[in-house]
Design a protein around this motif. Sequence first.
Motif, short mmCIF file in Angstrom:
data_model
loop_
_atom_site.label_atom_id
_atom_site.label_comp_id
_atom_site.label_asym_id
_atom_site.label_seq_id
_atom_site.Cartn_x
_atom_site.Cartn_y
_atom_site.Cartn_z
N TYR A 144 56.95 61.30 -48.87
CA TYR A 144 57.95 60.97 -47.87
C TYR A 144 59.21 61.30 -48.25
CZ TYR A 144 54.74 57.33 -46.03
OH TYR A 144 53.86 56.69 -45.37
N TYR A 145 60.26 61.67 -47.24
CA TYR A 145 61.62 61.85 -47.40
C TYR A 145 62.08 60.50 -46.77
CZ TYR A 145 60.67 66.68 -47.78
OH TYR A 145 60.48 68.07 -48.35
N GLY A 146 62.54 59.45 -47.62
CA GLY A 146 63.04 58.38 -47.10
C GLY A 146 61.83 57.52 -46.33
N ALA A 187 57.15 60.38 -43.17
CA ALA A 187 56.09 60.99 -43.96
C ALA A 187 56.15 62.36 -43.59
CB ALA A 187 54.84 60.32 -43.45
N ALA A 188 56.19 63.23 -44.83
CA ALA A 188 56.10 64.76 -44.42
C ALA A 188 54.72 65.37 -44.70
CB ALA A 188 57.06 65.34 -45.43
N VAL A 189 54.08 64.77 -45.56
CA VAL A 189 52.75 65.23 -45.86
C VAL A 189 51.63 63.79 -45.83
CG1 VAL A 189 51.13 65.81 -47.82
CG2 VAL A 189 53.35 66.82 -47.36
N ASP A 243 56.33 80.63 -51.64
CA ASP A 243 56.64 79.95 -50.52
C ASP A 243 57.25 80.93 -49.65
OD1 ASP A 243 57.41 78.41 -48.28
OD2 ASP A 243 58.66 77.01 -49.53
N GLU A 244 56.21 81.43 -48.81
CA GLU A 244 56.81 82.65 -47.57
C GLU A 244 57.40 83.71 -48.29
OE1 GLU A 244 58.23 81.27 -43.99
OE2 GLU A 244 57.49 79.37 -44.14
N PRO A 245 56.59 84.38 -49.22
CA PRO A 245 56.92 85.75 -49.82
C PRO A 245 57.36 86.68 -48.75
CG PRO A 245 54.44 85.32 -50.02
CD PRO A 245 55.25 83.92 -49.29
N GLY A 303 50.60 76.81 -41.23
CA GLY A 303 50.85 75.65 -40.19
C GLY A 303 52.36 76.10 -39.72
N SER A 304 52.51 75.50 -38.76
CA SER A 304 53.81 75.92 -37.90
C SER A 304 55.06 75.16 -38.67
CB SER A 304 54.03 75.48 -36.40
OG SER A 304 53.37 74.22 -36.45
N ASN A 305 56.18 75.51 -38.17
CA ASN A 305 57.63 74.79 -38.84
C ASN A 305 57.39 73.52 -38.90
OD1 ASN A 305 58.95 77.36 -39.27
ND2 ASN A 305 59.41 77.16 -36.97
N GLY A 306 57.82 72.83 -40.09
CA GLY A 306 57.90 71.47 -40.24
C GLY A 306 56.36 70.73 -40.61
N ALA A 307 55.33 71.56 -40.64
CA ALA A 307 54.15 71.10 -40.97
C ALA A 307 53.94 70.26 -42.34
CB ALA A 307 52.93 72.09 -40.87
N GLY A 308 54.99 70.69 -43.35
CA GLY A 308 54.71 70.01 -44.63
C GLY A 308 54.39 71.13 -45.65
N LYS A 309 54.41 72.28 -45.42
CA LYS A 309 53.91 73.24 -46.46
C LYS A 309 54.86 73.25 -47.73
CE LYS A 309 54.34 76.62 -43.33
NZ LYS A 309 54.86 75.84 -42.14
N SER A 310 56.06 73.51 -47.28
CA SER A 310 56.92 73.63 -48.58
C SER A 310 57.08 72.35 -49.25
CB SER A 310 58.60 73.78 -47.80
OG SER A 310 58.58 75.06 -47.32
N THR A 311 56.86 71.12 -48.65
CA THR A 311 56.79 70.00 -49.17
C THR A 311 55.92 69.81 -50.21
OG1 THR A 311 58.02 68.81 -47.10
CG2 THR A 311 56.83 67.21 -48.50
N THR A 312 54.63 70.20 -49.79
CA THR A 312 53.60 70.38 -50.63
C THR A 312 53.59 71.12 -51.69
OG1 THR A 312 51.93 70.17 -48.79
CG2 THR A 312 50.91 70.86 -50.65
N GLU A 359 52.43 80.61 -45.89
CA GLU A 359 52.88 81.72 -45.24
C GLU A 359 53.05 81.35 -43.64
OE1 GLU A 359 54.49 84.88 -46.56
OE2 GLU A 359 53.92 84.58 -44.50
N GLN A 360 54.06 81.94 -42.96
CA GLN A 360 54.01 81.89 -41.64
C GLN A 360 53.27 82.79 -41.05
OE1 GLN A 360 55.71 79.97 -39.33
NE2 GLN A 360 57.12 78.65 -40.60
N ASN A 361 53.43 84.11 -41.73
CA ASN A 361 52.42 85.28 -41.48
C ASN A 361 51.05 85.21 -41.75
OD1 ASN A 361 51.64 87.81 -40.98
ND2 ASN A 361 53.58 88.87 -42.10
#
Length: 239
Positions: free
Chosen positions: A15-17, A20-22, A164-166, A39-48, A196-198
């Motif tokens: 969670y962020y506050g 729920a991000a993941v 993270d998105e190399p 996953g698309s933008n905001g899907a929770g990848k970086s958070t993971t 990756e986005q790619n």
Amino acid sequence: PSSEPMLSLDRIEVYYGNIAAVRGLTLTVMPGEIVTLLGSNGAGKSTTLRTISGLLHPRRGTMTFEGRRLNGLPAHQIVRLGIVQAPEGRRIFPRMSVDENLDLGAFVRTDRHGIAADKEQVYELFPRLRERIAQRAGTLSGGEQQMLALGRALMARPKLLLLDEPSMGLAPVLVELIFETIARIRQQGTTVLVVEQNALAALEIADRAYVLESGRLKVSGAAVDVANNPEVVQAYLGG
Ligand code: ATP
């Protein structure tokens, strides 16, 4: 080969506050694998990734690495266990030289000969960095900084490398070089979890893939199957 997962996330919630991000993510990485998280933008990848690195802490669920519980460990201890995240985008030390940046990547190590050998290997992976060994890192091109960030992470001799998105913002020819390099890094024995986005490029080098949508697992499986999954093709691979 071992059949025990190297990394295991079991119903992780982050969670962020109050947000729920993941949400209930279960994921494993086997030793020697390349696993991609899509996953698309905001899907929770970086958070993971940040949660695995110990920068964020899950509210629920368990995480283990080589059978050891990760929950609650601070980031510096997680690095010492062998989980290293390459700095996001171009977060290198701009006033230091290429060579000094690589030295900094080895800060957790004391085996001087091993460090020298690994630095040689980084320069073999990225001849462009060798040509710019004394150049201030801040004056490198975007692609070169990306290589340096990856090289610096390798200098920690990770067991599990988190990326993270190399390929973010790189020209197609450099994207290809980065992915070829990730495949070589794995051949040399490092396990890789890459966000990756790619999606197409990532699925080409990955063994398995997980696709997140709004923090939840949408699809997972062998990379070839995910690449042929109609839902995934529709949403992420441009129809
Ligand atoms: P992207 O590819 O756009 O980075 P992502 O899949 O990596 O997407 P995350 O960055 O993990 O997604 O974000 C997941 C969700 O958490 C998003 O809704 C995002 O807005 C939210 N989020 C991320 N960081 C924060 C933060 N520091 N504070 C509040 N919400 C955040």
